[in-house]
Motif scaffolding. Structure first.
Motif, PDB file in Angstrom:
ATOM      1  N   UNK A 177       2.338   7.335 -71.014  1.00 58.76           N
ATOM      2  CA  UNK A 177       3.657   7.903 -71.315  1.00 58.76           C
ATOM      3  C   UNK A 177       4.088   7.501 -72.721  1.00 58.76           C
ATOM      4  N   UNK A 178       3.863   8.394 -73.693  1.00 61.46           N
ATOM      5  CA  UNK A 178       4.265   8.123 -75.080  1.00 61.46           C
ATOM      6  C   UNK A 178       5.005   9.333 -75.625  1.00 61.46           C
ATOM      7  N   UNK A 179       5.950   9.061 -76.489  1.00 61.62           N
ATOM      8  CA  UNK A 179       6.701  10.120 -77.149  1.00 61.62           C
ATOM      9  C   UNK A 179       6.766   9.786 -78.635  1.00 61.62           C
ATOM     10  N   UNK A 200       2.540  -0.801 -75.209  1.00 62.30           N
ATOM     11  CA  UNK A 200       2.931  -1.527 -74.002  1.00 62.30           C
ATOM     12  C   UNK A 200       3.362  -0.573 -72.886  1.00 62.30           C
ATOM     13  N   UNK A 201       2.515   0.433 -72.617  1.00 59.48           N
ATOM     14  CA  UNK A 201       2.767   1.399 -71.560  1.00 59.48           C
ATOM     15  C   UNK A 201       1.694   1.265 -70.479  1.00 59.48           C
ATOM     16  N   UNK A 202       1.974   1.825 -69.318  1.00 59.05           N
ATOM     17  CA  UNK A 202       1.033   1.771 -68.201  1.00 59.05           C
ATOM     18  C   UNK A 202       0.014   2.900 -68.322  1.00 59.05           C
ATOM     19  N   UNK A 203      -1.255   2.563 -68.135  1.00 55.44           N
ATOM     20  CA  UNK A 203      -2.314   3.576 -68.149  1.00 55.44           C
ATOM     21  C   UNK A 203      -2.376   4.241 -66.782  1.00 55.44           C
ATOM     22  N   UNK A 204      -2.342   5.580 -66.780  1.00 58.64           N
ATOM     23  CA  UNK A 204      -2.356   6.326 -65.515  1.00 58.64           C
ATOM     24  C   UNK A 204      -3.704   7.022 -65.341  1.00 58.64           C
ATOM     25  N   UNK A 205      -4.586   6.384 -64.574  1.00 60.37           N
ATOM     26  CA  UNK A 205      -5.900   6.972 -64.303  1.00 60.37           C
ATOM     27  C   UNK A 205      -5.727   8.080 -63.264  1.00 60.37           C
ATOM     28  N   UNK A 206      -6.280   9.268 -63.509  1.00 62.66           N
ATOM     29  CA  UNK A 206      -6.132  10.368 -62.539  1.00 62.66           C
ATOM     30  C   UNK A 206      -6.653   9.972 -61.159  1.00 62.66           C
TER      31      UNK A 206
END
Length: 541
Positions: A13-15, A70-76
């Motif tokens: 989640x990056x903007x 410093x965001x969470x990695x979202x593995x499919x």
């Protein structure tokens, strides 16, 4: 390698603006060669160094981004309903060379209809430079771009005896590749074979006779880990470079084959395929990860600043490194760190420190020149004497030459004190003996200059001569030669004479502290009479 910004945003989640993201990636060592706008997406062309195969897929790049911001990695997630019949009933896998193929996984897909891919997959592949072929092939390519791990689809019905055998090729075996070329194999090549013949060159390319086509309904999907060195050698030997070999030869994650297979199975299931129960996973010799010790004092020594223990541990957790233990002793900290399986480039303490420097921020580390301690250098006395003689002769107008230590035996003029030394394995018969005198080399140089109409010159050489007298011996000698006419402009040009040589030798001896020296006529077989002199220093020849 090309990556999609929209795809990366699905994983983390990056903007941020594309240019800002490119700058952040550059700061942690991932080069960005360019950014291209494609529709509503931005395609980054990344430069991935050979030691970072984990970044040859979107998940690997997203993992770096998650640590930066410093965001969470979202593995499919992978999810599909399994059929009642087990996969092992359709195919049997056997690894005959576990050193070259430590792990081999696979899933069986049935009742699948080959056709076009969904628009999302097709557009994403095309934006990243891959042509959509059909849904089965597109799924394998889509998985490759996501995970960085190659997979391969076989037509299950075209595999003989319901077998997959991972073995070395037999000498003279051939395979028709998917590129349409026939390759002759040897025992150094690892192949995927069925019950009769090779059906793929392991980790490089599939075979035409087992590939998926428009009539395929049953698929065996391979997801394996191959020895990187073996794949590199095979790729070079056969002259085949593919997206698969590019990744395998750099060393992929041996723990990801199961996930890659299950991710593909999820897509096959979404497109109407039935997934046989269970996943085939042959992993005879488990690969063990070794922890690495990190010392806080070494960390400070290498990067030049002190990083807080909390920051060190935060960075490692972001990068999925496990901190096994932390010990404090005499104000220092010792960490035991276990790198993840996808980071095969991290092998020692300095590699751990590099990871801390990357994510602490190189820009936060001040640029300070290290202190230089100058120690007095003492030259060898013999070497100092040689240098002083060389300088003295240069001041007197002499030019120094360097000739070979190897000579032609026919040029040996017999001045050796003992036996000559012959070369056991000479590069040429003309260089088959160690020189016992400097004269052959310096006389050859004189001859070369005279043959090229050089008017005159003064040359010298200081070097070792060699002989055998019970044992092998070597000693420094000096040789001088003058030829033609003198070049002094303030006097009438005249021929060099023995007297000018005698004067130069006298200057050398005096500079070395041998004031009491004299020259006495003495016949030498190789010199013209009466120009052969012996030198006596303190009445000793």
């Amino acid at each position: 390698m090309k990556v999609s910004l929209n795809w990366l945003r699905e994983l983390v989640d990056i903007d941020v603006e594309p240019e800002d993201l490119a700058s952040s990636l550059e700061m942690v060592g991932i080069g960005v060669e360019g950014i291209e706008k494609v529709g509503d997406d931005f395609i980054f062309n990344l430069e991935i160094t050979p030691n970072r195969p984990d970044c040859l897929g979107h998940i690997g790049v997203a993992r770096e981004i998650s640590a930066i911001y410093n965001r969470t990695l979202k593995i499919p997630e992978v999810y599909y309903e399994e059929d009642e019949e087990e996969a092992k009933n359709f195919i049997r896998v056997e690894i005959l060379d576990p050193q070259l193929c430590p792990r081999y996984c696979g899933v069986v897909i049935r009742d699948f209809k080959i056709g076009p891919s969904p628009d999302k997959i097709k557009k994403r592949l095309e934006a990243l430079g891959l042509r959509s072929i059909n849904n089965a092939v597109d799924i394998t390519n889509y998985s490759l771009l996501l995970t960085g791990h190659p997979v391969h689809a076989f037509d299950l019905k075209r595999l003989k005896d319901k077998k997959i055998i991972v073995r070395r090729a037999k000498k003279g075996e051939t395979i028709l590749t998917l590129e349409g070329t026939m390759k002759v194999l040897n025992e150094e090549v690892l192949v995927i074979a069925d019950g009769e013949r090779p059906v793929a060159i392991a980790g490089v390319i599939g075979g035409e006779e087992s590939g998926v086509n428009d009539l395929t309904t049953e698929i065996f999907l391979e997801s394996a880990y191959f020895n990187p060195i073996s794949i590199r050698r095979t790729s070079k030997r056969l002259g085949i470079s593919t997206e698969a070999s590019y990744r395998f030869e750099r060393g992929v994650d041996w723990n990801i084959p199961v996930y890659s297979a299950r991710f593909c199975a999820t897509l096959f299931h979404q497109m109407g395929g039935k997934i046989a129960k269970g996943i085939i996973d042959v992993f005879p010799n488990k690969i063990k990860l070794e922890p690495i010790n990190l010392r806080s004092e070494k960390l400070k020594e290498l990067i030049g600043i002190e990083v807080s223990p909390e920051k060190v541990e935060e960075i490692f957790k972001k990068l999925e490194f496990k901190i096994l233990s932390t010990k404090k002793e005499n104000g220092n900290i010792l960490w035991s760190i276990l790198p993840p399986s996808f980071r095969n480039d991290v092998k020692e303490e300095a590699d751990l420190i590099e990871e801390i420097a990357r994510f602490y921020g190189y820009e936060k580390i001040p640029s300070v020149l290290p202190p230089i301690l100058l120690n007095e250098v003492h030259l060898d006395p013999v070497r100092e004497r040689i240098i002083s003689i060389s300088k003295l002769l240069n001041y007197q107008g002499w030019n120094e030459i360097i000739t070979f230590s190897f000579i032609d035996p026919e040029e040996d003029i017999g001045l050796i004190q003992g036996e000559p030394i012959s070369i056991v394995n000479p590069i040429s018969s003309r260089f088959s003996r160690m020189r016992g005198s400097l004269l052959p080399g310096i006389l050859k140089t004189v001859s070369l200059n005279l043959n090229r109409n050089v008017e005159g010159g003064k040359i010298f050489e200081i070097g070792k001569v060699f002989w055998k007298s019970g044992e092998y011996k070597e000693k420094n000698h000096i040789a001088l030669a003058s030829f033609g006419k003198e070049r002094e402009e303030w006097v009438k040009k005249r021929e060099f004479s023995i007297f000018s040589l005698k004067g130069t030798v006298s200057i050398i001896l005096s500079s070395l502290g041998f004031e009491r020296h004299k020259f006495i006529l003495k016949e030498k077989p190789i010199f013209e009479e009466p120009y052969s002199l012996s030198i006596f220093v303190n009445d000793k020849e």
